[in-house]
Design an enzyme around this catalytic site. Structure first.
Site, PDB file in Angstrom:
ATOM      1  N   CYS A  24      71.967 117.234 110.366  1.00 21.11           N
ATOM      2  CA  CYS A  24      71.082 117.201 109.221  1.00 21.11           C
ATOM      3  C   CYS A  24      69.469 117.506 109.723  1.00 21.11           C
ATOM      4  O   CYS A  24      68.593 117.847 108.997  1.00 21.11           O
ATOM      5  CB  CYS A  24      71.122 115.936 108.365  1.00 21.11           C
ATOM      6  SG  CYS A  24      72.798 115.926 107.508  1.00 21.11           S
TER       7      CYS A  24
ATOM      8  N   HIS B 118      64.975 113.285 104.630  1.00 15.64           N
ATOM      9  CA  HIS B 118      66.294 113.916 104.536  1.00 15.64           C
ATOM     10  C   HIS B 118      67.006 113.348 103.433  1.00 15.64           C
ATOM     11  O   HIS B 118      66.891 112.067 102.827  1.00 15.64           O
ATOM     12  CB  HIS B 118      67.126 113.927 105.826  1.00 15.64           C
ATOM     13  CG  HIS B 118      68.469 114.155 105.703  1.00 15.64           C
ATOM     14  ND1 HIS B 118      68.844 115.376 104.684  1.00 15.64           N
ATOM     15  CD2 HIS B 118      69.672 113.667 105.924  1.00 15.64           C
ATOM     16  CE1 HIS B 118      70.120 115.404 104.781  1.00 15.64           C
ATOM     17  NE2 HIS B 118      70.629 114.467 105.509  1.00 15.64           N
TER      18      HIS B 118
ATOM     19  N   ASN C  93      73.297 115.906  99.395  1.00 16.81           N
ATOM     20  CA  ASN C  93      73.041 116.459 100.463  1.00 16.81           C
ATOM     21  C   ASN C  93      73.200 117.844 100.920  1.00 16.81           C
ATOM     22  O   ASN C  93      74.401 118.288 101.183  1.00 16.81           O
ATOM     23  CB  ASN C  93      73.778 115.363 101.425  1.00 16.81           C
ATOM     24  CG  ASN C  93      73.423 115.246 102.840  1.00 16.81           C
ATOM     25  OD1 ASN C  93      72.597 116.123 103.332  1.00 16.81           O
ATOM     26  ND2 ASN C  93      73.899 114.422 103.499  1.00 16.81           N
TER      27      ASN C  93
HETATM   28  C1  LIG Z   1      79.246 107.129 101.654  1.00 19.58           C
HETATM   29  C2  LIG Z   1      78.663 106.102 100.851  1.00 19.58           C
HETATM   30  C3  LIG Z   1      78.052 106.477  99.534  1.00 19.58           C
HETATM   31  C4  LIG Z   1      79.690 105.210 100.465  1.00 19.58           C
HETATM   32  O1  LIG Z   1      78.920 104.208  99.861  1.00 19.58           O
HETATM   33  P1  LIG Z   1      79.297 102.823 100.161  1.00 19.58           P
HETATM   34  O2  LIG Z   1      78.604 101.685  99.384  1.00 19.58           O
HETATM   35  O3  LIG Z   1      79.190 102.430 101.763  1.00 19.58           O
HETATM   36  O4  LIG Z   1      80.840 102.522 100.040  1.00 19.58           O
HETATM   37  P2  LIG Z   1      82.157 102.284 100.996  1.00 19.58           P
HETATM   38  O5  LIG Z   1      82.216 103.291 101.858  1.00 19.58           O
HETATM   39  O6  LIG Z   1      81.964 100.736 101.335  1.00 19.58           O
HETATM   40  O7  LIG Z   1      83.321 102.453  99.888  1.00 19.58           O
HETATM   41  C5  LIG Z   1      83.356 101.287  98.765  1.00 19.58           C
HETATM   42  C6  LIG Z   1      84.532 101.698  98.168  1.00 19.58           C
HETATM   43  O8  LIG Z   1      84.221 102.836  97.157  1.00 19.58           O
HETATM   44  C7  LIG Z   1      85.273 103.722  97.487  1.00 19.58           C
HETATM   45  N1  LIG Z   1      84.696 105.262  97.283  1.00 19.58           N
HETATM   46  C8  LIG Z   1      84.293 105.965  98.286  1.00 19.58           C
HETATM   47  N2  LIG Z   1      83.848 107.130  97.550  1.00 19.58           N
HETATM   48  C9  LIG Z   1      84.100 107.040  96.335  1.00 19.58           C
HETATM   49  C10 LIG Z   1      83.771 107.618  95.256  1.00 19.58           C
HETATM   50  N3  LIG Z   1      83.466 109.072  95.348  1.00 19.58           N
HETATM   51  N4  LIG Z   1      84.074 107.386  94.041  1.00 19.58           N
HETATM   52  C11 LIG Z   1      84.603 106.218  93.699  1.00 19.58           C
HETATM   53  N5  LIG Z   1      84.898 105.126  94.934  1.00 19.58           N
HETATM   54  C12 LIG Z   1      84.734 105.665  96.200  1.00 19.58           C
HETATM   55  C13 LIG Z   1      85.651 103.343  98.643  1.00 19.58           C
HETATM   56  O9  LIG Z   1      87.166 103.922  98.906  1.00 19.58           O
HETATM   57  C14 LIG Z   1      85.808 101.970  98.699  1.00 19.58           C
HETATM   58  O10 LIG Z   1      86.908 101.437  98.194  1.00 19.58           O
HETATM   59  P3  LIG Z   1      87.756 100.223  98.631  1.00 19.58           P
HETATM   60  O11 LIG Z   1      86.722  99.058  98.694  1.00 19.58           O
HETATM   61  O12 LIG Z   1      88.681  99.915  97.702  1.00 19.58           O
HETATM   62  O13 LIG Z   1      88.073 100.497  99.968  1.00 19.58           O
HETATM   63  C15 LIG Z   1      77.403 105.422 101.790  1.00 19.58           C
HETATM   64  O14 LIG Z   1      78.070 104.926 102.861  1.00 19.58           O
HETATM   65  C16 LIG Z   1      76.462 106.552 102.243  1.00 19.58           C
HETATM   66  O15 LIG Z   1      75.751 107.253 101.555  1.00 19.58           O
HETATM   67  N6  LIG Z   1      76.314 106.543 103.542  1.00 19.58           N
HETATM   68  C17 LIG Z   1      75.363 107.475 104.546  1.00 19.58           C
HETATM   69  C18 LIG Z   1      76.073 108.723 104.215  1.00 19.58           C
HETATM   70  C19 LIG Z   1      75.314 109.851 104.674  1.00 19.58           C
HETATM   71  O16 LIG Z   1      73.873 109.672 104.650  1.00 19.58           O
HETATM   72  N7  LIG Z   1      75.716 111.011 105.329  1.00 19.58           N
HETATM   73  C20 LIG Z   1      75.104 111.965 105.697  1.00 19.58           C
HETATM   74  C21 LIG Z   1      74.366 111.735 106.790  1.00 19.58           C
HETATM   75  S1  LIG Z   1      73.357 113.078 107.384  1.00 19.58           S
END
Ligand SMILES: CC(C)(COP(=O)(O)OP(=O)(O)OC[C@H]1O[C@@H](n2cnc3c(N)ncnc32)[C@H](O)[C@@H]1OP(=O)(O)O)[C@@H](O)C(=O)NCCC(=O)NCCS
Length: 333
Positions: free
Chosen positions: A115, A255, A285
């Site tokens: 990214c 970003h 993203n």
């Molecule tokens: C990916 C992201 C949105 C997940 O959010 P989070 O609050 O960390 O959520 P978690 O990964 O802890 O997951 C929480 C729960 O939601 C669930 N979940 C994940 N994606 C889901 C979706 N699209 N819809 C519903 N539930 C979802 C998971 O399975 C998890 O369930 P569980 O508790 O039963 O295991 C977040 O971690 C994020 O944005 N991270 C940065 C990613 C990023 O910027 N990437 C690009 C970098 S360039």
């Protein structure tokens, strides 16, 4: 010897017309509009059509930027394409874009830093300009990640969108351009954003196809922690190199990975959210395209002025980070 600066004389962006909303995803995935909005700020994403590729999107954004700069492609001295989702592993997508633009024999290279690619490429362009080596450089951030995510994996597929953004950087002796930057990499976290198979470590085969390990995988929590940790110090280092403070910055273009990351960064830096450019709700993203897309869109709508001083901050696969203080064009003297 005169010192040259990189003036941004043209900009353009392209997002495919097909939009997939969160509500549409609810039909095929165990997810909800509310979950996606609350955790990421994303409402919809643009997705490339069957006839589109990374190079065709890059070319569309490039034509807009070249038209705005009133520069024929044949006058380009260098083409830099930032992407992690090229048409092919080989040949480099930068050569495909160069040929499609009719920029005969112009050197072209692809920068693959996830990214952060556009900011890495812009800083690279500035170095070629500063030394006097080149006068006219095209810098593109483009990504077509919808072909690399597993649409059955709710933890990644909801997060990404396809787009391209481009700028034309031209040499001037008036002070402007990239005035300070910090580029960084910490490959010890390489596994946090990864396409595990399809490369030399694990070549493509029937087992890979069966596992689906050629798709993009991400450890969202680790990426989130990394991004929020890196944002403020990288910004501070770029500002220090530029000899500027946040008071000198008109807009921050972060970003667009997650609205909560941007909000955490704003809090960390003691800077109100109103000074951050945010469009993640409409595009999701778009990786290396996210900053040039936001830049072009907000220059076109007049929110950003060409003489503004911007702070660009990005983070991503690698893990890498990149911050740059950029004054697009010289202030009127
Ligand atoms: C990916 C992201 C949105 C997940 O959010 P989070 O609050 O960390 O959520 P978690 O990964 O802890 O997951 C929480 C729960 O939601 C669930 N979940 C994940 N994606 C889901 C979706 N699209 N819809 C519903 N539930 C979802 C998971 O399975 C998890 O369930 P569980 O508790 O039963 O295991 C977040 O971690 C994020 O944005 N991270 C940065 C990613 C990023 O910027 N990437 C690009 C970098 S360039």
């Amino acid at each position: 010897m005169p010192k040259f600066y990189g003036k941004i004389t043209g900009w353009g962006a392209y997002a495919p017309p097909r939009i997939i909303t969160n509500h549409e995803l609810e039909a095929t995935l165990d997810t909800s509009h509310e979950w996606i909005v609350q955790r990421t700020g994303i409402h919809q994403r643009h997705v490339a059509g069957p006839d589109e590729t990374t190079s065709t999107m890059a070319v569309k954004a490039s034509w807009s930027a070249l038209a705005k700069a009133n520069l024929p492609a044949t006058d380009l001295d260098l083409i830099l394409i930032a992407t992690s989702s090229p048409d092919y592993f080989t040949p480099p997508v930068s050569s495909m874009v160069q040929a499609a633009l009719g920029a005969h024999n112009t050197p072209a290279m692809t920068i693959v830093t996830g990214c952060t690619g556009f900011v890495y490429a812009l800083v690279t362009a500035e170095q070629f300009i500063a030394t006097g080596a080149y006068r006219n450089i095209l810098v593109v951030g483009v990504e077509l990640l919808s072909r690399f995510v597993n649409w059955e994996d709710r933890s990644t597929s909801v997060l990404f969108g396809d787009a391209a953004g481009a700028v034309v950087v031209q040499a001037t002796e008036q002070v402007c351009g990239v005035q300070g930057y910090q580029l960084g990499s910490d490959g010890s976290g390489y596994q946090h954003i990864i396409m595990p198979s399809g490369g030399s470590a694990r070549p493509f085969g029937a087992d890979v196809l069966h596992e689906g390990s050629h798709y993009l995988q991400m450890n969202g929590r680790e990426v989130f922690k990394f991004a929020t940790r890196i944002f403020a110090p990288a910004s501070a280092k770029a500002l220090a190199m530029a000899g500027k403070t946040m008071a000198d910055i008109d807009w921050i273009i972060p970003h667009q990975a997650n609205l909560r990351i941007i909000q955490a960064a704003a809090k960390d830096m003691g800077t109100p959210m109103e000074r951050f450019i945010v469009n993640i709700e409409r595009y999701a993203n778009t990786s290396a395209a996210s900053i040039p897309l936001a830049l072009a869109e907000n220059l076109d709508n007049g929110r950003i002025q060409p003489t503004d001083t911007l702070l660009l901050v990005s983070f991503g696969a690698g893990m890498t980070w990149a911050a740059a203080v950029v004054q697009l064009q010289p202030k009127a003297s």
